[in-house]
Every structure is written in structure tokens, then in C-alpha cells.
Scaffold this active site. Structure first.
Site, short mmCIF file in Angstrom:
data_model
loop_
_atom_site.label_atom_id
_atom_site.label_comp_id
_atom_site.label_asym_id
_atom_site.label_seq_id
_atom_site.Cartn_x
_atom_site.Cartn_y
_atom_site.Cartn_z
N GLU A 184 -18.25 -13.62 -10.58
CA GLU A 184 -17.23 -14.28 -9.76
C GLU A 184 -16.80 -13.32 -8.66
OE1 GLU A 184 -13.91 -15.08 -12.30
OE2 GLU A 184 -15.15 -16.17 -13.71
N LYS A 220 -14.07 -11.14 -6.76
CA LYS A 220 -12.81 -10.49 -7.15
C LYS A 220 -11.85 -10.64 -5.97
CE LYS A 220 -10.95 -6.33 -9.23
NZ LYS A 220 -9.74 -6.24 -8.45
N ASP A 249 -8.56 -10.30 -3.80
CA ASP A 249 -7.66 -9.15 -3.63
C ASP A 249 -6.25 -9.62 -3.33
OD1 ASP A 249 -6.83 -6.59 -3.49
OD2 ASP A 249 -7.68 -6.17 -1.53
N TYR A 253 -9.25 -17.96 -15.06
CA TYR A 253 -9.34 -17.77 -16.52
C TYR A 253 -8.38 -18.70 -17.24
CZ TYR A 253 -10.38 -15.27 -20.81
OH TYR A 253 -10.83 -14.95 -22.06
N LYS A 263 -16.57 -2.85 -7.54
CA LYS A 263 -15.83 -2.80 -6.27
C LYS A 263 -16.78 -2.55 -5.10
CE LYS A 263 -11.60 -2.53 -6.32
NZ LYS A 263 -10.52 -1.82 -6.90
N CYS A 305 7.99 12.20 26.54
CA CYS A 305 7.37 10.88 26.56
C CYS A 305 6.25 10.83 27.61
CB CYS A 305 8.43 9.83 26.89
SG CYS A 305 7.74 8.18 27.10
N CYS A 333 7.54 8.38 30.52
CA CYS A 333 8.69 8.60 31.40
C CYS A 333 9.19 10.04 31.40
CB CYS A 333 9.83 7.65 31.03
SG CYS A 333 10.61 8.05 29.47
N CYS A 373 10.77 7.87 21.93
CA CYS A 373 11.36 8.14 23.25
C CYS A 373 12.72 7.45 23.29
CB CYS A 373 10.46 7.59 24.35
SG CYS A 373 11.30 7.55 25.94
N CYS A 376 12.34 3.64 30.25
CA CYS A 376 10.94 3.93 29.94
C CYS A 376 10.13 2.63 30.09
CB CYS A 376 10.88 4.46 28.51
SG CYS A 376 9.24 4.84 27.95
S1 IVH Z 1 -10.30 -11.72 -14.76
C1 IVH Z 1 -8.41 -9.82 -18.66
N1 IVH Z 1 -11.32 -12.59 -12.53
O1 IVH Z 1 -8.35 -8.17 -10.60
C2 IVH Z 1 -8.61 -9.64 -17.20
N2 IVH Z 1 -9.57 -10.98 -12.42
O2 IVH Z 1 -8.39 -5.33 -11.24
C3 IVH Z 1 -8.65 -10.96 -16.55
N3 IVH Z 1 -8.88 -10.42 -10.13
O3 IVH Z 1 -5.60 -8.18 -12.78
C4 IVH Z 1 -8.91 -10.82 -15.12
N4 IVH Z 1 -10.30 -11.75 -9.10
O4 IVH Z 1 -5.55 -9.77 -10.76
C5 IVH Z 1 -10.42 -11.76 -13.09
N5 IVH Z 1 -12.29 -13.48 -10.63
C6 IVH Z 1 -11.40 -12.68 -11.19
C7 IVH Z 1 -10.51 -11.89 -10.42
C8 IVH Z 1 -9.61 -11.04 -11.08
C9 IVH Z 1 -9.32 -10.88 -8.95
C10 IVH Z 1 -7.81 -9.42 -10.28
C11 IVH Z 1 -6.82 -9.71 -11.38
C12 IVH Z 1 -6.85 -8.52 -12.29
C13 IVH Z 1 -7.39 -7.47 -11.36
C14 IVH Z 1 -8.02 -6.33 -12.11
#
Ligand code: IVH
Length: 672
Positions: free
Chosen positions: A115, A117, A119, A228, A314, A411, A414, A429, A435
Site C-alpha cells: 500500500e 504510505k 504522510d 486497516y 521509506k 538592510c 535601504c 530591518c 524600506c
Molecule cells: S498500517 C499497526 N498503512 O504510518 C500499524 N499505516 O509510520 C498500522 N501510515 O502510524 C498502520 N499509510 O499513521 C498503515 N497504508 C498505511 C499507512 C500507514 C500511512 C502511517 C500510520 C502509522 C505510520 C507509521
């Protein structure tokens, strides 16, 4: 007794120092929203701490950062709720080797779900009999804040699932995000209002979720992706099936999930998304790998902080090494002097970068950055590229590389000697009224859309009028004459008249916005409104003491001092006098605050006939509770307040778009 046993191993001291450093980093990340370490640095230090703790088991401490996830608790105003299942973090990996190490510990032949991740911030949504009853932040992993009112402003999160096959209780976890577009718009607005910028969408989403004003949350436009599902007696035996079910129930589940059967397949997924993610509307910082089979997940279980059945990979941050040609200094509209790195052009996240911020004097000194150095430039989540490091110099004695240049004492625009306020990193400044970038910046702010909204006076025109000596301060705007401006290059009589019409119309702009337009430092749009509610004429505000001002919500000692100082400055008083003579609104009732936030950020359509109240009464009720009454159904409609004999067209459109209907009784119950 062994003589040496008295001397403590240096690693013990290192262990204590690391605990302290990581505690602080957690606090800055989760509570202050101001990260100080990169994820990678954080992980490396955490690994080192884990190794040291394994070396010295006698130093075990349940409070160590290795034993719990960071905390974002500690804000006022939200109900704190214990999680039904702890909210854990994920172990990180950065390479194929690390992924292989993880896969080796899994049962052979496992299916792995890949999946994205996301941010943002994790959220836990509780549904009882299909109704959203709580929305909890991660908090310290054991208990979180119930931010349900803010979460309800996210259009893709259902309040109620209209099906009879959902379990009595289930929990969906996911990530709350501020899409790139919204993030950029928000920062632009904050820049205009002199509010500090958010470093990236994650920080912006976190700051937004903590707001106590759901209307503001709704306006900012958060989104959420869910990843999840937890609970008892849930359908399906694999993670993938559960997410597909959640999608059927109406939840926002990413289409980018894929079941993989080998590390090669996982690596291909990673390679694809490392590029493709740049086209997504939200920020992602990696991939999450999860064991698909739920029975296997259960068997693998958890460590104190992370599941063994999942791991994050990452993406490497996008940065490039390039030559620093020269450092120049830029003066902003508030007088802050920012050092700018002029670089050998370099390609970064799809754009050519040749200028990047060097932040402030301390930053340059701490990295000992000099023209001629190779520096690392990063774009990351930020709009403005930044320098994040310097490559080692091969020959430090190279005479072509001069010493770190000293920060200018005057500055560059000016010539006024710069000042540095104690506790602040920036040099400023102080010549606010003399200015050039500060003068033009103040005028640009004054005419901007949310302030006096004077059409036709854009940045270029202001610059032109300034060069020609027509504009020196905001009061000069009201002395502009057709014959003076119509003769300027690029302006004909028609556009000149437009400008004058805009200036004339601005005389009707209400007092709260005039106050915002004056550009008093740190007095943004919302703060100005709150001040104007308390002081409905400038004459009373002018005499208010800092202590009195601090009694206003959102006004702290710093803002209060800025206001008092503003009215002490004779030059400002002269400008105000001219503006008053020009006919600007310096008094008036500011619009009252709605009586509740229950319908904050919602667009509601009223349709049909009603028994308990009239349509107008319902309209007033919606507005008094922070909602908006709109005429026609669209995908932005939150729900329809449906009376008897609702129009068939509206009903069909609502059905097509999946917009929920609420009866009069349901609505009144909601309002109670
Ligand atoms: S599963 C038991 N799936 O990443 C852990 N987390 O660095 C369940 N996050 O705290 C997390 N995308 O906030 C999961 N597809 C994804 C995610 C994800 C982002 C975040 C989540 C977690 C953090 C961990």
C-alpha cells in the site's frame, strides 16, 4: 574488586543522552509540530538506542522512547479516550536488503499486501451500529483525543452507513491529509496574513486537526484514506478482503493496494510508485507492506511498539548536490532578511531549481556554508526549496573558498542597521515606513482580496506607482487621481477608472476587515474579526491596554504589544487620520459568532414542506449553527433537509450522488 568496574562505560552516558534527545525530538514532532530530526536520523538514533539498551539490560526503563510511541496529547479542549486496541507505529526500512530480512522472518509463501504510505496523521474511527461515534488521534498510542467534530468536516468520511450488514462495532484506521493544492493555498494565505508557514502538508494537517473551530477545519479541506479495519466478528479472512468490504461500505480506500507474492514484485511496486506518487493529490513518504492473511497476522503478533506483520519502506528524500555560487539577501514585506543561496541550476522533483533558502544566520554558521561549496538542496513538502546540508570539502585550505561570509549588518534595500530580537533567529530591518519592499508589501496586503479588495492594484502596478512617486503608504491610495494614473505605461483611461472605482468601493469595507488591512504584525483575518467584535470603533481600540487586549480570545502578549505599539507610532496615527478623512469604516458591529459549530463547513439543501418550523426558520437555524444553506444539490452537498413532497428532480439527483436525506425530526434531534 576490579579497579575498572568503578569507571562507567561511555556507552551508558551515550544511552542516557540518546534517550533524552529522542524524548525531545518526539515532543517537538508530536506536540509542537516542529520536527527537528529527519525520519532517517530519528530511526538511526532509535536503532542505536535499542542496541545500547540490549547491551545494558540493567538500564531498562519502561519510559524509554524505545518502549512507547511519541505522543501528541496535551492540547486542551478534546475528550481523551482510551483506544480499544493500542495505536502502534511501523518499523521502517530503506532498502531491498532490509525488506528481505523482514520477509525471511515470515512464514514461507506468505502473501504481502503493498500500500502507499500516506504522510499525514493517523486516525481511528469508531462505528457503532453503522454510526460514527468517535474519531481518535493516536495520542500516546494508548489514548487519544476525540476530534470527531473536526473529522466530520471531511466529506469522504461517512457519518452513517446505510446498510444492515455491518457489524455492531468496528474500527477503521487511516490517515488524515491535507491535499497538496489545499496546503499550498493555505500557506499562500498565511504568508499574506503574516502567519507562520507550515513546513509540509503533514504539519498543516496536524495543526488543522487540533483546531477548536470546525468551521476553519472545514474551510481548509482535509481528506482521509483508510487502511486497516479492526473489531470482532468482521467479515473476510484477509486484509485485502476487509479493505474491499470497507470500500463497498462507502469508505475512501486507495486503489493502489496490491497483493504481491515475492520480493521482486514488491520492489517493482516500489519502483512504480516512487515515480508515480508525484502525480497524486496527497503526500506519500513510502510504501507499507502487510501480511495479507489475518490468521498469520495474529500469529506474528506485535513488539511493544510495532506489529511484526507489517513494515514501512521509506522513499529516499528528493535532494541534489549542487554548487553554491553566491549568497544574497532578500528583504520580505515584514522586514525579515533571508539569506538566499544562488545555485548552479539543478533538476528537482520535476522543476529546475536555482535559488533556495538558507533560513537564517545561525543555519549558515552551524553548517559553515561558504560560496564555492557543494550543498544539498531539497524540495520535500515545502514550496520554497531549502539547503539541508553541505558536502565535505576535499581541501579545506582551498584559497578559492573564502571564509563564511558575515551576515550584513545593514538592510541591503535601504541601508538601515538591522536588529535581531532576542530569542528570534531572524535579522529584521526596522525601517517599516522607508524600506521599499516593506512599503510595497504593506500596500499589497492592504489592497488584497481579504482586506480592502481593491481590484486592479496588483503587485506590478503598485511597484510602478511606487517608482513614480505616487504611492508611499496606504493613505496615498485615496489621493490617486485619474489624470496621474491614466498616463502611466500599461494603463489606459479604462483601467485607471477601474482602479479608482475599486478604491471608492473599498470605503464600504467593514471595520473588521479595515483593521486586518492595516497590517499590524500578527493580526490576521480571524484575530482582526475577534478584536472588532470586542472593540467596535477604532477610538476605543486605540486606547486599549495590552492587558485588556489579552482578554480577547486568540490575542496573546506578543500580538497585544504589536497593537499597542502600532497606535503609539505617530506616523501610523497620521495615516489613520488621512484614511478616516477619506471615508473608511473605522467603526461598526462585526458579524456575531454563530451559536454553535454543529453544522460547521456543511452545505445543506432544504427541500419540501415542514411541520415544526418554517423554511426560513430552518435556514436561520442552519446558519446559526455554522452551516450554509444552498439552493441546489451537488456533490458538495452534505445532506438534504427533506420535508414532505420533496421535488422529484432533487430526490433523483441526491440518489445519483449518494447524498443523504434527513427528515425534519432527525434534523431537530441533531440540533438538540
Ligand atoms: S498500517 C499497526 N498503512 O504510518 C500499524 N499505516 O509510520 C498500522 N501510515 O502510524 C498502520 N499509510 O499513521 C498503515 N497504508 C498505511 C499507512 C500507514 C500511512 C502511517 C500510520 C502509522 C505510520 C507509521
Amino acid at each position: 574488586m576490579d579497579l575498572f568496574s568503578e569507571i562507567e562505560a561511555p556507552e551508558r552516558e551515550e544511552l542516557r543522552a540518546l534517550r533524552k534527545e529522542l524524548e525531545e525530538a518526539n515532543y517537538k514532532y508530536y506536540v509542537l509540530n516542529m520536527p527537528t530530526l529527519s525520519d532517517r536520523e530519528f530511526d538511526e538514533k532509535m536503532h542505536r538506542l535499542q542496541d545500547l539498551e540490549a547491551m545494558f539490560p540493567d538500564m531498562f526503563d519502561p519510559k524509554s522512547p524505545t518502549q512507547h510511541v511519541g505522543s501528541d496529547l496535551g492540547k486542551k479542549g478534546f475528550e481523551q479516550v482510551k483506544h480499544k486496541y493500542p495505536m502502534l507505529s511501523l518499523a521502517n526500512s530503506y532498502s531491498r536488503e532490509e525488506i528481505e530480512d523482514w520477509v525471511r522472518k515470515l512464514p514461507s509463501g506468505v502473501e504481502i499486501v503493498c500500500e502507499l504510505k500516506y504522510d499525514g496523521l493517523s486516525i481511528s474511527l469508531w462505528y457503532e451500529h453503522g454510526v460514527l461515534v468517535k474519531a481518535l488521534t493516536r495520542g500516546d498510542g494508548q489514548q487519544g483525543d476525540n476530534v470527531i467534530d473536526n473529522i466530520k468536516t471531511i466529506p469522504s468520511i461517512p457519518w452513517k452507513i446505510e446498510r444492515n450488514d455491518v457489524p455492531a462495532f468496528f474500527e477503521l484506521r487511516g490517515e488524515v491529509l491535507l491535499p497538496w493544492e489545499r496546503f499550498e493555498a493555505l500557506n499562500k494565505e498565511r504568508e499574506e496574513q503574516e502567519e507562520p508557514l507550515f513546513a509540509n502538508p503533514r504539519n498543516a494537517a496536524s495543526g488543522t486537526l487540533k483546531l477548536q473551530d470546525p468551521r476553519e477545519v472545514a474551510r481548509r479541506g482535509l481528506d482521509a484514506y483508510l487502511y486497516y479495519m479492526l473489531g470482532e466478528n468482521l467479515p473476510g479472512s484477509t486484509h485485502f478482503e476487509r479493505l474491499s468490504t470497507a470500500r463497498e461500505w462507502g469508505f475512501h480506500i486507495s486503489d493502489a493496494i496490491k497483493v504481491c507474492h515475492s520480493v521482486d514484485e514488491v520492489m517493482a511496486y516500489i519502483a512504480y510508485w516512487d515515480t508515480e506518487r508525484k502525480n497524486l493529490p496527497v503526500a506519500t513518504d513510502g510504501i507499507v507492506l502487510k501480511v495479507n492473511n489475518l490468521a498469520q497476522q495474529e500469529e506474528l503478533g506485535y513488539t511493544a511498539k510495532t506489529p511484526r506483520w507489517a513494515i514501512a519502506y521509506k522513499f529516499p528524500a528528493e535532494k541534489q548536490l549542487t554548487l553554491l555560487r553566491e549568497i544574497t539577501y532578500q528583504v520580505g514585506r515584514t522586514g525579515v532578511v533571508t539569506p538566499v543561496a544562488n545555485l548552479e541550476p539543478v533538476q528537482l522533483s520535476g522543476t529546475m531549481v536555482q535559488r533556495a533558502t538558507l533560513h537564517n544566520e545561525d543555519f549558515i554558521k552551524s553548517l559553515d556554508i561558504r560560496p564555492g561549496d557543494k550543498v544539498w538542496v531539497e524540495k520535500g513538502g515545502e514550496i520554497i526549496p531549502k539547503i539541508v546540508g553541505r558536502a565535505d570539502r576535499e581541501e579545506t585550505s582551498d584559497p578559492r573558498i573564502p571564509r563564511t561570509p558575515s551576515f550584513p549588518s545593514c538592510c541591503p534595500e535601504c541601508g538601515t542597521p538591522l536588529i535581531r530580537v532576542e530569542g528570534e533567529a531572524a535579522w529584521r530591518c526596522p525601517n517599516e515606513t522607508g524600506c521599499p519592499p516593506q512599503i510595497k508589501g504593506k500596500i499589497e496586503h492592504f489592497v488584497s482580496r481579504k482586506a480592502m479588495n481593491i481590484d486592479g492594484l496588483g503587485e506590478e502596478t503598485i511597484d510602478l506607482f511606487y517608482q513614480k512617486g505616487l504611492l508611499h503608504n496606504i493613505a496615498d491610495i485615496y489621493d490617486l487621481k485619474l489624470e496621474d494614473i491614466a498616463v502611466q505605461e500599461r494603463l489606459g483611461e479604462k483601467s485607471a477608472q477601474n482602479i479608482l472605482d475599486g478604491i471608492e468601493a473599498s470605503k464600504q469595507v467593514p471595520w473588521a476587515r479595515v483593521l486586518f488591512a492595516l497590517g499590524i504584525r500578527m493580526v490576521g483575518e480571524t484575530t482582526a474579526k475577534k478584536i472588532a467584535r470586542k472593540y467596535n470603533t477604532i477610538d476605543t481600540l486605540m486606547w486599549a491596554t495590552a492587558e485588556q487586549l489579552c482578554a480577547i480570545e486568540d490575542v496573546g502578549p506578543q500580538i497585544a504589544e504589536n497593537i499597542v505599539k502600532y497606535f503609539e507610532d505617530i506616523r501610523n496615527l497620521e495615516i489613520l487620520d488621512r484614511l478616516r478623512k477619506a471615508g473608511l469604516q473605522f467603526e461598526g458591529e462585526a458579524e456575531p459568532e454563530p451559536t454553535s459549530d454543529k453544522l460547521a463547513g456543511m452545505s445543506i439543501v432544504i427541500s419540501g414542506t415542514f411541520v415544526h418550523h418554517s423554511r426560513d426558520e430552518y435556514k436561520a437555524m442552519i446558519e446559526a449553527n455554522g452551516g450554509k444553506n444552498v439552493g441546489s444539490v451537488s456533490k458538495k452537498t452534505s445532506f438534504i433537509l427533506a420535508g414532505d413532497n420533496m421535488g422529484p428532480e432533487k430526490r433523483k439527483k441526491a440518489e445519483d450522488l449518494g447524498i443523504p436525506l434527513k427528515t425534519e425530526e432527525e434534523f431537530l434531534e441533531m440540533m438538540n
